[in-house]
Design a protein around this motif. Structure first.
Motif, PDB file in Angstrom:
ATOM      1  N   VAL A  23      24.494   1.224  -5.580  1.00 31.41           N
ATOM      2  CA  VAL A  23      24.393   1.568  -5.195  1.00 31.41           C
ATOM      3  C   VAL A  23      25.238   2.483  -6.678  1.00 31.41           C
ATOM      4  CG1 VAL A  23      24.976   3.897  -4.325  1.00 31.41           C
ATOM      5  CG2 VAL A  23      24.007   2.169  -3.130  1.00 31.41           C
ATOM      6  N   ALA A  29      19.707   5.343  -5.439  1.00 29.70           N
ATOM      7  CA  ALA A  29      20.071   4.307  -4.699  1.00 29.70           C
ATOM      8  C   ALA A  29      21.242   4.930  -3.488  1.00 29.70           C
ATOM      9  CB  ALA A  29      21.222   3.722  -5.538  1.00 29.70           C
ATOM     10  N   LEU A  55      16.858   1.545  -2.831  1.00 29.56           N
ATOM     11  CA  LEU A  55      17.381   0.829  -4.230  1.00 29.56           C
ATOM     12  C   LEU A  55      15.940   1.199  -4.682  1.00 29.56           C
ATOM     13  CD1 LEU A  55      18.827  -2.789  -5.520  1.00 29.56           C
ATOM     14  CD2 LEU A  55      19.807   0.255  -5.023  1.00 29.56           C
TER      15      LEU A  55
END
Length: 160
Positions: A23, A29, A55
């Motif tokens: 992330v 993300a 994602l």
């Protein structure tokens, strides 16, 4: 959620750490959900069981499932990039503690394999000119991290 394929990644106790790593690397993300083991186990109560994350709008689930299974490059995630800066950024971030492979592949510190690939390469490998395609293949096979300028030179038949 029916009709959707979601990669389910099996980690040995590092699911939350790995997801936080991913992330931090990829734009847009996010972590969607974290579930924890209950008193029913098999891990201690309160331990992270799964982390659902996104994602590029694709959902994944990371599981702390134990040491029964591990990742191999037989399954990898391809990240298509428009620019060399994008390639460099993802490559450098995923390389932290990881292992570079060939042709733009890298295994990260959690054992997950990624292909950091310029979109241009996908287009060039679909070229109808066999000589251009062969030249691009040769150039790609000599690269670890993919280099757009080198691939373009190969496509222009300036590299053999």
């Amino acid at each position: 959620m029916t009709g959707r394929v979601m990669p389910f990644l099996w980690f040995d106790g590092t699911a939350e750490e790995a997801v936080n790593f991913y992330v931090s690397i990829f734009d847009d993300a996010k972590i969607v959900n974290v579930s924890r083991y209950t008193e029913l186990g098999p891990e201690p109560e309160g331990t992270v069981m799964t982390v659902t994350f996104e994602l590029f709008g694709n959902r994944f689930i990371a599981l702390n499932g134990g040491s029964n299974f591990s990742f191999t490059p037989a399954v990898s995630f391809m990240v298509t990039c428009e620019t060399q800066d994008e390639i460099d950024r993802y490559w450098d971030a995923l390389l932290e503690g990881g292992t570079p492979l060939e042709c733009g592949w890298i295994t990260d510190k959690y054992g997950v394999t990624w292909q950091i690939t310029p979109k241009l390469l996908v287009d060039l490998l679909g070229d109808e000119d066999d000589e251009r395609k062969k030249s691009v293949y040769r150039a790609m096979f000599e690269m670890t991290k993919l280099d757009i300028a080198g691939l373009e030179a190969a496509a222009a038949l300036q590299v053999r």
